[in-house]
Design an enzyme around this catalytic site. Structure first.
Site, PDB file in Angstrom:
ATOM      1  CG  ASP A 236      -1.968  -1.077   1.170  1.00 46.33           C
ATOM      2  OD1 ASP A 236      -2.328  -1.489   0.048  1.00 46.33           O
ATOM      3  OD2 ASP A 236      -2.408  -1.524   2.236  1.00 46.33           O
ATOM      4  CG  ASP A 260      -2.156   3.875   2.617  1.00 49.27           C
ATOM      5  OD1 ASP A 260      -2.991   4.793   2.704  1.00 49.27           O
ATOM      6  OD2 ASP A 260      -2.443   2.692   2.849  1.00 49.27           O
ATOM      7  NE  ARG A 316      -7.742   8.425   7.947  1.00 44.82           N
ATOM      8  CZ  ARG A 316      -7.970   7.432   7.103  1.00 44.82           C
ATOM      9  NH1 ARG A 316      -7.008   6.558   6.852  1.00 44.82           N
ATOM     10  NH2 ARG A 316      -9.141   7.312   6.500  1.00 44.82           N
TER      11      ARG A 316
END
Length: 439
Positions: A236, A260, A316
């Site tokens: 990823d 990512d 995040r």
């Protein structure tokens, strides 16, 4: 009755794992007997690492932070680059950083980890392995002396570096358990290639390295242990991917610009501490729990402590699902959207952090809750204690107030007030270590 409940929970976790695992193999193209066995062992290890009463973690260990500040002028303003004698400003650093002979007893580092990952020993019980070659050319038969050759070995290893180097990984670096990657004494960068994968392992320490400009790997045939080669789908582009693993400590790592996430912890990973790191220039910084449908992440327990969330970050820090996350004495100086978010009823305890909101009036809120109406999320336990809110920052609390418990002192890092954070995080990210001098 307690044993019956525990067994029921384990059965529920296993069923959840079996249901979702066909779609979340973390790039394993063929889920053969080797990976089935490794997954089964990891699931057992993760449950052994899980503490059934995580709420109690939030009320111990105050003395460690206090001792780290004793004997130093904690109110002194320290502007610019610090050039004075070694000052260890938090309890993890106090344990090792100011020893001028750190290189003679590197493994003492394992005594320093706190938080949910406090039992992590990495490669303490193994020999030293010196990485002498920065190349990563052969995915099936890694060359001895390379980092890829080191991390697939069966036995515990404490991995160090002969010199400063930039390692461009051609494919994701798939580690086996009981390993320490220790970059002290060199400037080690994993950059411009794939990232690190911790999949179905335990006891891994990643310490004092730079990870930046990570891109997705194309996949293919990769050796993931001495005895096994498997086919992987494309990775990823995470800096560090933690998948179904436990007893993980990431400390003094500088991370930026990954394709990512910087750090992802998913699929029942638990007993993790992320400390003293410096994060910059990235959108989705940390993801804890990948799916709202995978309740197996209820066992996830992660400590995020003494980190600096710096320039160029968007969101995040972290974004959480299901588990229990203790966010303590971190410095949030930059975000564009929000700092801490989540869904699926995670418990998030924020203590003694500094939050400096961006100028955008629409982004002052520290928190963000997804996929739930207020009537649902108001029961999620998201609590703020001793946080310093600046430039209009505010934390929307929910759930029951914190209780008084008696958890292990090593499992809790009890906070100092947010006013101390600049000092506690002053040496976040990689630190310069030379033989004969403190780091």
């Amino acid at each position: 009755m307690t044993e019956v409940n525990k067994n029921c929970f384990l059965l529920f976790f296993f069923v959840s794992f079996v249901v979702i695992i066909p779609t979340l193999h973390a790039n394993i193209a063929e889920y053969d007997d080797y990976w089935k066995q490794r997954a089964a062992q990891a699931e057992k290890d993760n449950h052994e690492a899980y503490n059934p009463d995580p709420e109690e973690v939030t009320n111990s260990f105050n003395t460690h932070v206090n001792k780290a500040l004793d004997g130093a002028n904690s109110t002194r303003r320290q502007l610019g680059k610090y050039k004075g004698p070694c000052v260890a400003t938090n309890p993890i650093d106090r344990c090792w950083r100011c020893d001028p002979e750190w290189y003679k007893h590197r493994k003492r580092l394992t005594k320093c980890v706190l938080g949910f990952g406090h039992k992590t020993i990495g490669g303490k019980k193994g020999k030293y392995y010196v990485v002498t070659d920065s190349s990563d050319d052969d995915m099936v038969n890694p060359k001895p002396g390379t980092l890829r050759h080191a991390v697939i070995q069966k036995k515990p290893l404490w991995i160090v570096f002969a010199r400063s180097m930039v390692i461009r990984l051609n494919q994701e670096l798939i580690m086996t358990g009981h390993k320490t990657i220790d970059g002290r004494g060199a400037n080690v960068r994993i950059a411009y290639g794939a990232g690190i994968t911790l999949q179905f392992v335990k006891n891994v320490i990643i310490h004092n390295i730079h990870i930046h400009n990570i891109v997705a790997g194309s996949g293919g045939t990769i050796r993931d242990s001495v005895d096994h080669v498997g086919f992987r789908t494309p990775s990823d582009g995470d800096g560090i991917s933690i998948f179904g693993s436990s007893k993980i400590w990431i400390d003094h790592v500088s991370m930026s610009s990954c394709q990512d996430g910087l750090i992802d912890a998913i699929m029942g990973s638990t007993a993790i501490t992320i400390s003293n790191c410096h994060f910059t220039h990235h959108n989705e910084v940390m993801l804890f729990g990948a799916s709202d449908s995978f309740s197996g992440d209820k066992i996830m327990q992660i400590t995020v402590a003494f980190n600096h969330f710096g320039r160029g970050l968007v969101q995040r820090m972290p974004r959480c699902r299901w588990g229990f996350v203790h966010v303590v004495n971190n410095d949030y100086t930059h975000w564009l959207m929000y700092a801490i978010g989540g869904s699926s009823s995670p418990t998030i305890i924020s203590q003694g952090n500094r939050f400096i909101a961006p100028p955008n009036v629409a982004a002052k809120e520290v928190t963000k809750r997804d996929y739930a109406a207020q009537g649902v999320w108001q029961n999620w336990i998201w609590r703020s204690q001793g946080d310093l809110m600046m430039n209009g920052a505010f934390f929307v609390q929910s759930g029951a107030p914190l209780k008084t418990h008696g958890f292990s002192k090593k499992q809790l890092i009890k906070s100092k007030p947010g006013t101390y954070v600049r000092r506690l995080t002053r040496f976040s990210g990689t630190v310069s270590c030379r033989m004969g001098r403190p780091c």
